[in-house]
Motif scaffolding. Structure first.
Motif, short mmCIF file in Angstrom:
data_model
loop_
_atom_site.label_atom_id
_atom_site.label_comp_id
_atom_site.label_asym_id
_atom_site.label_seq_id
_atom_site.Cartn_x
_atom_site.Cartn_y
_atom_site.Cartn_z
N ARG A 1 33.14 15.93 27.79
CA ARG A 1 33.82 16.65 27.33
C ARG A 1 32.75 18.07 26.97
N GLN A 2 31.12 17.58 27.03
CA GLN A 2 30.87 18.83 26.42
C GLN A 2 29.85 19.48 27.66
N GLN A 3 28.57 18.68 27.49
CA GLN A 3 27.17 18.92 29.22
C GLN A 3 27.95 18.00 30.44
N PHE B 1 44.04 16.47 26.29
CA PHE B 1 43.74 14.76 25.75
C PHE B 1 42.81 14.64 27.44
N ARG B 2 43.15 15.14 28.54
CA ARG B 2 42.82 14.31 29.10
C ARG B 2 41.86 15.02 30.03
N GLY B 3 41.01 16.43 30.03
CA GLY B 3 39.65 17.20 30.41
C GLY B 3 38.51 16.63 30.00
N GLY B 4 38.08 16.85 31.15
CA GLY B 4 36.61 16.85 30.73
C GLY B 4 35.98 18.51 30.53
N ALA B 5 34.41 18.06 31.30
CA ALA B 5 33.74 19.28 31.52
C ALA B 5 33.81 19.47 32.32
N ASP B 6 32.95 20.96 32.96
CA ASP B 6 32.70 21.28 34.17
C ASP B 6 33.84 20.86 35.68
N SER B 7 32.89 20.10 35.77
CA SER B 7 33.42 18.47 37.30
C SER B 7 33.83 17.74 37.40
N GLU B 8 34.03 17.91 35.58
CA GLU B 8 34.32 15.72 34.97
C GLU B 8 33.57 14.89 35.54
N THR B 9 32.57 14.97 36.93
CA THR B 9 31.51 13.92 36.30
C THR B 9 31.06 12.83 35.86
N GLY C 1 32.14 23.12 25.57
CA GLY C 1 32.23 22.48 26.88
C GLY C 1 33.58 23.66 27.39
N LEU C 2 33.44 23.65 28.51
CA LEU C 2 34.51 24.29 29.49
C LEU C 2 35.26 23.47 30.13
N ARG C 3 36.26 23.00 29.16
CA ARG C 3 37.40 22.35 30.61
C ARG C 3 38.28 23.22 31.01
#
Ligand SMILES: Cc1cc2nc3c(=O)[nH]c(=O)nc-3n(C[C@H](O)[C@H](O)[C@H](O)COP(=O)(O)O)c2cc1C
Length: 418
Positions: A301-303, A33-41, A170-172
């Motif tokens: 969470r995607q791009q 639930f927390r995560g975002g994609a890649d560096s989470e920018t 996306g990669l979380r």
């Protein structure tokens, strides 16, 4: 009053509820639930874009009741937010999607249920005294999706959201490293060597489960790892809890699909396209018969490295001045001032993703009601201080209630919590 209930009732911000959620839910679950994609920018940017936005304030004004109602895609919402589709919500709380739709209904707003949900869609519409929307992924292919659309109509959903930003998942990164699919793998059918490795892997998460026993007991009683009960094949078999990334990649939606989706859903009911980043896609959606568009980067969470949704709204809305679409947005909304700022761009409503997870994860209906109470009183306070009595006034005043931020840097901004 139990200690848990007291903590929820004493929460003052949705960040407080998020922290309670993290204490109640094992990290291998909450990280989803927390995560975002890649560096989470982009994920952090969604929140920061709101924090950096400033408003005017008007003094010596006194109002009676405020009017928080809004209209979008043929629906009247009593408050200008709805619940965004959040997959696997049921891993946070028993029958969570139905719990969320009940609370949304109490507030006179809409719950949008994800395709990737463990709660039967009939239970979701049944629980709400208001309308519900169904969010469609094409998992399992066209025939499965058509079955899902028919079932959603029969269950009483009144809006269909088609999400277009998940051609691949996306990669979380942190969640990927936790490898939850491996932990969830059953022993059945594995050789002795793998069974040992699996046992050690399962034991490695025991400490986080033991310290969160109440969640573990409730989750087990609720049926444990859920199947995707609304994605049913031609034999009536529900899709097992599988690698969602693979599923999404093999069922990516294209503009051509909108023709049969719209036909199956029916011209009399609104189709809403979600995950739109540019005016080009919004116009395409309108040409193909959509009634509404949700500007959204999927909560970052995607791009990764796409702009925060608020910046997308700011840059793309001026290109849509001739459009008849109803526009909504989601991404980074954590309080009532965020909602006021978003609506000032002429949007009809905003979606709450992680705020919903915070409330439900902190304590089911109790937690989500508290989240809504907080957002509600935030928004009302902000409206009174800015000097606005209704949502339509916010939409009309537009840039007049926003101020250019002249502060350099971001050291004055609050710490990012979620
Ligand atoms: C855990 C999680 C699962 C999600 N699952 C879906 C989904 O199944 N379908 C979908 O269209 N969007 C999904 N989203 C995206 C949300 O609908 C929404 O765009 C996003 O959460 C908004 O950002 P916010 O979390 O900052 O509010 C999901 C978001 C989260 C956090």
């Amino acid at each position: 009053m139990s200690k848990k209930k007291k903590r929820i009732e004493e929460a003052v911000t949705t960040e407080d509820l998020w922290k309670i959620m993290l204490e109640r839910i094992p990290p291998i679950v909450s990280e989803y639930f927390r995560g975002g994609a890649d560096s989470e920018t982009t994920m952090r940017g969604n929140v920061k874009a709101f924090q950096q936005s400033t408003t005017t304030a008007k003094g010596a004004i006194k109002f009676g009741n405020l009017d928080l109602s809004t209209q979008t895609v043929g629906h009247t919402l009593k408050v200008p937010w709805y619940i965004s589709p959040v997959g696997s919500l049921r891993s946070l709380y028993p029958m969570a999607d139905a719990v969320a739709s009940k609370v949304a209904g109490e507030y006179g707003t809409v719950m949008a249920q994800s395709t990737l949900s463990g709660t039967p869609m009939e239970a979701v519409t049944e629980a709400s005294e208001n309308s519900c929307w169904f969010q469609l992924y094409l998992c399992g292919g066209k025939e499965t999706a058509l079955r899902g659309i028919e079932r959603a109509k029969k269950a009483g959903f009144t809006g269909l959201i088609l999400t277009i930003d998940t051609g691949v998942s996306g990669l979380r990164a942190l969640h990927a490293k936790m490898n939850p699919m491996q932990v969830a793998k059953p022993f059945k059918g594995v050789g002795i060597g793998e069974a040992f490795a699996l046992m050690f892997r399962k034991l490695s998460v025991a400490p986080q489960m033991i310290t969160r026993l109440s969640w573990l007991i409730e989750h087990t009683r609720d049926g444990g790892l859920m199947e995707f009960v609304n994605v049913v094949d031609e034999n009536g078999q529900a899709m097992p809890y599988a690698d969602i990334g693979e599923q999404l990649a093999s069922s990516a939606v294209t503009w051509d699909d909108l023709h049969w989706i719209k036909k199956a859903w029916g011209n009399d009911k609104p189709l809403i396209v979600k995950g739109v980043h540019c005016a080009y896609d919004a116009k395409k959606a309108e040409d193909l018969g959509a009634s509404g568009v949700i500007w959204s980067n999927h909560g970052g969470r995607q791009q990764d490295r796409v702009p925060p949704t608020l910046h997308i709204v700011e840059q793309e809305m001026p290109h849509m001045s001739n459009s008849k679409l109803d526009f909504m947005m989601d991404g980074g909304i954590r309080n009532g001032t965020d909602i006021l700022i978003a609506l000032s761009y002429g949007l009809k409503a905003v979606g709450l993703g992680r705020v919903t997870a915070a409330g439900i994860g902190a304590g089911g209906a109790l937690g989500l009601r508290r989240a809504f109470e907080i957002i509600d009183s935030d928004l009302q306070r902000a409206m009174r201080l800015v000097g606005l009595q209704s949502i339509s006034e916010i939409q009309q005043m537009g840039c007049e209630i926003r101020r250019k931020n002249l502060l350099l840097g971001d050291s004055h901004l609050p710490e990012f919590v979620y």
